[in-house]
Scaffold this motif. Structure first.
Motif, PDB file in Angstrom:
ATOM      1  N   VAL A 225       0.834  -1.202   0.000  1.00  0.00           N
ATOM      2  CA  VAL A 225       0.000   0.000   0.000  1.00  0.00           C
ATOM      3  C   VAL A 225       0.872   1.257   0.000  1.00  0.00           C
ATOM      4  CG1 VAL A 225      -1.671   1.361   1.314  1.00  0.00           C
ATOM      5  CG2 VAL A 225      -1.938  -1.132   1.138  1.00  0.00           C
ATOM      6  N   LYS A 226       1.927   1.229   0.810  1.00  0.00           N
ATOM      7  CA  LYS A 226       2.843   2.374   0.867  1.00  0.00           C
ATOM      8  C   LYS A 226       3.487   2.640  -0.496  1.00  0.00           C
ATOM      9  CE  LYS A 226       4.055   1.780   5.751  1.00  0.00           C
ATOM     10  NZ  LYS A 226       5.149   1.440   6.710  1.00  0.00           N
ATOM     11  N   GLU A 227       3.906   1.540  -1.151  1.00  0.00           N
ATOM     12  CA  GLU A 227       4.535   1.700  -2.466  1.00  0.00           C
ATOM     13  C   GLU A 227       3.522   2.223  -3.484  1.00  0.00           C
ATOM     14  OE1 GLU A 227       7.670   1.776  -5.190  1.00  0.00           O
ATOM     15  OE2 GLU A 227       7.600   1.666  -3.000  1.00  0.00           O
ATOM     16  N   GLY A 228       2.268   1.827  -3.317  1.00  0.00           N
ATOM     17  CA  GLY A 228       1.221   2.339  -4.198  1.00  0.00           C
ATOM     18  C   GLY A 228       1.051   3.845  -4.040  1.00  0.00           C
ATOM     19  N   ILE A 229       1.156   4.309  -2.799  1.00  0.00           N
ATOM     20  CA  ILE A 229       1.060   5.746  -2.518  1.00  0.00           C
ATOM     21  C   ILE A 229       2.245   6.480  -3.149  1.00  0.00           C
ATOM     22  CG2 ILE A 229       1.130   7.479  -0.684  1.00  0.00           C
ATOM     23  CD1 ILE A 229      -0.353   5.436   1.095  1.00  0.00           C
ATOM     24  N   VAL A 230       3.429   5.875  -3.027  1.00  0.00           N
ATOM     25  CA  VAL A 230       4.645   6.458  -3.619  1.00  0.00           C
ATOM     26  C   VAL A 230       4.482   6.603  -5.129  1.00  0.00           C
ATOM     27  CG1 VAL A 230       7.074   6.005  -4.150  1.00  0.00           C
ATOM     28  CG2 VAL A 230       6.230   5.697  -1.809  1.00  0.00           C
ATOM     29  N   ARG A 231       3.977   5.536  -5.759  1.00  0.00           N
ATOM     30  CA  ARG A 231       3.795   5.567  -7.209  1.00  0.00           C
ATOM     31  C   ARG A 231       2.719   6.586  -7.615  1.00  0.00           C
ATOM     32  NH1 ARG A 231       8.034   3.525 -10.057  1.00  0.00           N
ATOM     33  NH2 ARG A 231       9.029   2.003  -8.682  1.00  0.00           N
ATOM     34  N   GLY A 232       1.744   6.757  -6.753  1.00  0.00           N
ATOM     35  CA  GLY A 232       0.709   7.759  -7.015  1.00  0.00           C
ATOM     36  C   GLY A 232       1.290   9.164  -6.993  1.00  0.00           C
ATOM     37  N   LYS A 233       2.214   9.384  -6.059  1.00  0.00           N
ATOM     38  CA  LYS A 233       2.889  10.686  -5.980  1.00  0.00           C
ATOM     39  C   LYS A 233       3.715  10.940  -7.240  1.00  0.00           C
ATOM     40  CE  LYS A 233       3.360  11.130  -0.907  1.00  0.00           C
ATOM     41  NZ  LYS A 233       3.014  12.560  -0.732  1.00  0.00           N
ATOM     42  N   LEU A 234       4.354   9.867  -7.732  1.00  0.00           N
ATOM     43  CA  LEU A 234       5.174   9.998  -8.933  1.00  0.00           C
ATOM     44  C   LEU A 234       4.287  10.337 -10.138  1.00  0.00           C
ATOM     45  CD1 LEU A 234       8.043   9.748 -10.133  1.00  0.00           C
ATOM     46  CD2 LEU A 234       7.499   7.364 -10.670  1.00  0.00           C
ATOM     47  N   SER A 235       3.146   9.668 -10.230  1.00  0.00           N
ATOM     48  CA  SER A 235       2.211   9.932 -11.319  1.00  0.00           C
ATOM     49  C   SER A 235       1.724  11.380 -11.283  1.00  0.00           C
ATOM     50  CB  SER A 235       1.021   8.977 -11.212  1.00  0.00           C
ATOM     51  OG  SER A 235       0.083   9.231 -12.226  1.00  0.00           O
ATOM     52  N   LYS A 236       1.456  11.880 -10.088  1.00  0.00           N
ATOM     53  CA  LYS A 236       1.025  13.266  -9.930  1.00  0.00           C
ATOM     54  C   LYS A 236       2.137  14.223 -10.360  1.00  0.00           C
ATOM     55  CE  LYS A 236      -0.767  16.555  -6.527  1.00  0.00           C
ATOM     56  NZ  LYS A 236      -1.121  16.790  -5.108  1.00  0.00           N
ATOM     57  N   LEU A 237       3.378  13.874 -10.033  1.00  0.00           N
ATOM     58  CA  LEU A 237       4.517  14.706 -10.419  1.00  0.00           C
ATOM     59  C   LEU A 237       4.628  14.787 -11.940  1.00  0.00           C
ATOM     60  CD1 LEU A 237       7.129  16.291  -9.689  1.00  0.00           C
ATOM     61  CD2 LEU A 237       8.333  14.099  -9.784  1.00  0.00           C
ATOM     62  N   TYR A 238       4.445  13.653 -12.611  1.00  0.00           N
ATOM     63  CA  TYR A 238       4.521  13.638 -14.069  1.00  0.00           C
ATOM     64  C   TYR A 238       3.488  14.585 -14.683  1.00  0.00           C
ATOM     65  CZ  TYR A 238       7.725   9.638 -14.148  1.00  0.00           C
ATOM     66  OH  TYR A 238       8.809   8.821 -14.008  1.00  0.00           O
ATOM     67  N   LYS A 239       2.326  14.700 -14.049  1.00  0.00           N
ATOM     68  CA  LYS A 239       1.301  15.603 -14.554  1.00  0.00           C
ATOM     69  C   LYS A 239       1.722  17.064 -14.410  1.00  0.00           C
ATOM     70  CE  LYS A 239      -2.597  12.482 -13.752  1.00  0.00           C
ATOM     71  NZ  LYS A 239      -3.848  12.246 -13.014  1.00  0.00           N
ATOM     72  N   GLU A 240       2.726  17.298 -13.591  1.00  0.00           N
ATOM     73  CA  GLU A 240       3.232  18.654 -13.388  1.00  0.00           C
ATOM     74  C   GLU A 240       4.417  18.969 -14.301  1.00  0.00           C
ATOM     75  OE1 GLU A 240       4.217  18.918  -9.281  1.00  0.00           O
ATOM     76  OE2 GLU A 240       2.150  18.679  -8.578  1.00  0.00           O
ATOM     77  N   VAL A 241       5.272  17.967 -14.563  1.00  0.00           N
ATOM     78  CA  VAL A 241       6.526  18.246 -15.278  1.00  0.00           C
ATOM     79  C   VAL A 241       6.561  17.750 -16.715  1.00  0.00           C
ATOM     80  CG1 VAL A 241       7.821  18.249 -13.104  1.00  0.00           C
ATOM     81  CG2 VAL A 241       7.709  16.149 -14.471  1.00  0.00           C
ATOM     82  N   CYS A 242       5.649  16.860 -17.110  1.00  0.00           N
ATOM     83  CA  CYS A 242       5.648  16.291 -18.462  1.00  0.00           C
ATOM     84  C   CYS A 242       4.599  16.983 -19.335  1.00  0.00           C
ATOM     85  CB  CYS A 242       5.388  14.793 -18.420  1.00  0.00           C
ATOM     86  SG  CYS A 242       6.699  13.856 -17.608  1.00  0.00           S
ATOM     87  N   PHE A 243       5.027  17.501 -20.459  1.00  0.00           N
ATOM     88  CA  PHE A 243       4.175  18.274 -21.358  1.00  0.00           C
ATOM     89  C   PHE A 243       2.870  17.538 -21.679  1.00  0.00           C
ATOM     90  CE2 PHE A 243       4.876  21.471 -25.060  1.00  0.00           C
ATOM     91  CZ  PHE A 243       3.556  21.866 -24.994  1.00  0.00           C
ATOM     92  N   LEU A 244       2.969  16.296 -22.154  1.00  0.00           N
ATOM     93  CA  LEU A 244       1.777  15.569 -22.590  1.00  0.00           C
ATOM     94  C   LEU A 244       0.817  15.260 -21.451  1.00  0.00           C
ATOM     95  CD1 LEU A 244       3.323  13.119 -25.207  1.00  0.00           C
ATOM     96  CD2 LEU A 244       1.893  15.128 -25.661  1.00  0.00           C
ATOM     97  N   ASP A 245       1.341  15.194 -20.233  1.00  0.00           N
ATOM     98  CA  ASP A 245       0.507  14.866 -19.076  1.00  0.00           C
ATOM     99  C   ASP A 245      -0.091  16.099 -18.398  1.00  0.00           C
ATOM    100  OD1 ASP A 245       0.956  12.138 -19.339  1.00  0.00           O
ATOM    101  OD2 ASP A 245       2.778  12.215 -18.136  1.00  0.00           O
ATOM    102  N   GLN A 246       0.415  17.279 -18.716  1.00  0.00           N
ATOM    103  CA  GLN A 246      -0.083  18.496 -18.076  1.00  0.00           C
ATOM    104  C   GLN A 246      -1.507  18.813 -18.510  1.00  0.00           C
ATOM    105  OE1 GLN A 246       2.946  21.392 -19.176  1.00  0.00           O
ATOM    106  NE2 GLN A 246       4.018  21.129 -17.241  1.00  0.00           N
ATOM    107  N   ALA A 247      -2.246  19.504 -17.642  1.00  0.00           N
ATOM    108  CA  ALA A 247      -3.590  19.969 -18.000  1.00  0.00           C
ATOM    109  C   ALA A 247      -3.448  21.037 -19.077  1.00  0.00           C
ATOM    110  CB  ALA A 247      -4.279  20.534 -16.766  1.00  0.00           C
ATOM    111  N   PHE A 248      -4.186  20.889 -20.160  1.00  0.00           N
ATOM    112  CA  PHE A 248      -4.076  21.783 -21.309  1.00  0.00           C
ATOM    113  C   PHE A 248      -4.455  23.213 -20.930  1.00  0.00           C
ATOM    114  CE2 PHE A 248      -6.048  22.991 -25.622  1.00  0.00           C
ATOM    115  CZ  PHE A 248      -4.827  23.473 -26.093  1.00  0.00           C
ATOM    116  N   VAL A 249      -3.631  24.175 -21.339  1.00  0.00           N
ATOM    117  CA  VAL A 249      -3.795  25.561 -20.919  1.00  0.00           C
ATOM    118  C   VAL A 249      -5.148  26.147 -21.319  1.00  0.00           C
ATOM    119  CG1 VAL A 249      -2.752  26.566 -23.006  1.00  0.00           C
ATOM    120  CG2 VAL A 249      -2.605  27.805 -20.827  1.00  0.00           C
ATOM    121  N   LYS A 250      -5.730  25.692 -22.449  1.00  0.00           N
ATOM    122  CA  LYS A 250      -7.003  26.231 -22.910  1.00  0.00           C
ATOM    123  C   LYS A 250      -8.220  25.462 -22.375  1.00  0.00           C
ATOM    124  CE  LYS A 250      -5.919  29.833 -25.383  1.00  0.00           C
ATOM    125  NZ  LYS A 250      -6.214  29.968 -26.821  1.00  0.00           N
ATOM    126  N   ASP A 251      -7.970  24.295 -21.767  1.00  0.00           N
ATOM    127  CA  ASP A 251      -9.064  23.492 -21.206  1.00  0.00           C
ATOM    128  C   ASP A 251      -8.463  22.517 -20.198  1.00  0.00           C
ATOM    129  OD1 ASP A 251     -11.178  21.889 -20.560  1.00  0.00           O
ATOM    130  OD2 ASP A 251     -11.658  21.279 -22.614  1.00  0.00           O
TER     131      ASP A 251
END
Length: 284
Positions: A225-251
């Protein structure tokens, strides 16, 4: 000694762009001979350039130019914000980009340095061609460019489609422009999670595991469960630093990847974001 008139001084200034006093001095030394005066001004300019080489260049602009086959991103620095806004300085950056594309240059050379030195001699302020990159635009590719504000940020976006006709579509062109705006605003570190360096990923996982280990609320949770939380944090980070994963600026209800997929579907093509580049003024 030939008489030096104000009209002669102005004529030489119009030809060379040098200051009025320097033009008068050069014409006087050359006894009114314009060719000789131009040579003297050049020698004076080169000497002045050498004296200014050690001055800090903490201001400047960034430039981007595409010819449909390649795109050049360039950073040009100067001493003051005043010169960074000067029309001759802007023209120098644009001319450098044009020469780089025309002659296929991939690194600084004597011709480019001479172009910079020429303006230093006229404006009398140190300047520096900080860096530039040249990127190929692939077949069935499309490049969108954007410069923010007074040359503070420059962006190039390269898309590729399985149908080149897609880039005649207004919606696709608009998306390409919006992606350039997105990159200027959010400055993503990576294109997607598959290109994130392993070292960076391991460093972040180490941080997240330490955070989970120190959280008393999670102390009794199974390691899985702890490792799952760690991986969830990593996935959230990718949404912040990776272009394709970021929320689109116009929507922001969809990711950049989803915006590409939706636009491609509407245009009847598969569209990929293959590369991007962001240059910021003042960075070495």
């Amino acid at each position: 000694m030939a008489a030096i008139s104000a009209a002669d001084v102005k004529k030489l200034r119009d030809i060379t762009g040098a200051g009025m006093m320097d033009c008068k001095k050069a014409l006087t030394q050359a006894d009114g001979d314009f060719a000789g005066a131009e040579k003297i001004l050049k020698e004076m300019g080169l000497a002045a350039v050498a004296k200014r080489q050690d001055r800090a260049t903490d201001n400047g602009r960034v430039f981007v130019k595409s010819n449909g086959k390649k795109v050049v991103m360039l950073s040009l620095s100067c001493e003051t914000d005043f010169v960074a806004k000067n029309e001759d300085f802007k023209k120098l950056g644009e001319d450098l980009c044009a020469v780089i594309l025309e002659k296929g240059y991939t690194e600084p050379n004597d011709e480019l340095k001479s172009m910079v030195d020429g303006l230093i001699a006229i404006i009398k302020e140190n300047m520096n061609l900080v860096s530039f990159t040249v990127t190929d635009i692939p077949e069935n590719g499309y490049c969108a460019t954007y410069v923010h504000g007074e040359g503070a940020v420059a962006v190039s976006i390269i898309l590729k489609a399985d149908n080149a006709a897609a880039f005649e579509n207004d919606g696709v062109k608009e998306l390409a422009h919006d992606l350039a705006l997105h990159a200027a605003a959010y400055k993503p570190q990576y294109l997607c999670d598959s290109v994130v360096p392993k070292e960076y990923e391991e460093e972040q996982l180490g941080i997240f595991r330490a955070q989970v280990a120190q959280d008393e609320k999670l102390a009794s949770k199974p390691d899985k469960v702890k490792e799952g939380i760690v991986r969830g944090k990593l996935s959230k980070l990718y949404k912040e630093v990776c272009f394709l994963d970021q929320a689109f600026v116009k929507d922001d209800s969809k990711s950049v990847a989803q915006a590409l997929a939706d636009c491609g579907k509407a245009a009847g093509a598969k569209i990929e974001l293959v590369s991007y580049s962001v240059f910021m003024a003042g960075l070495k």
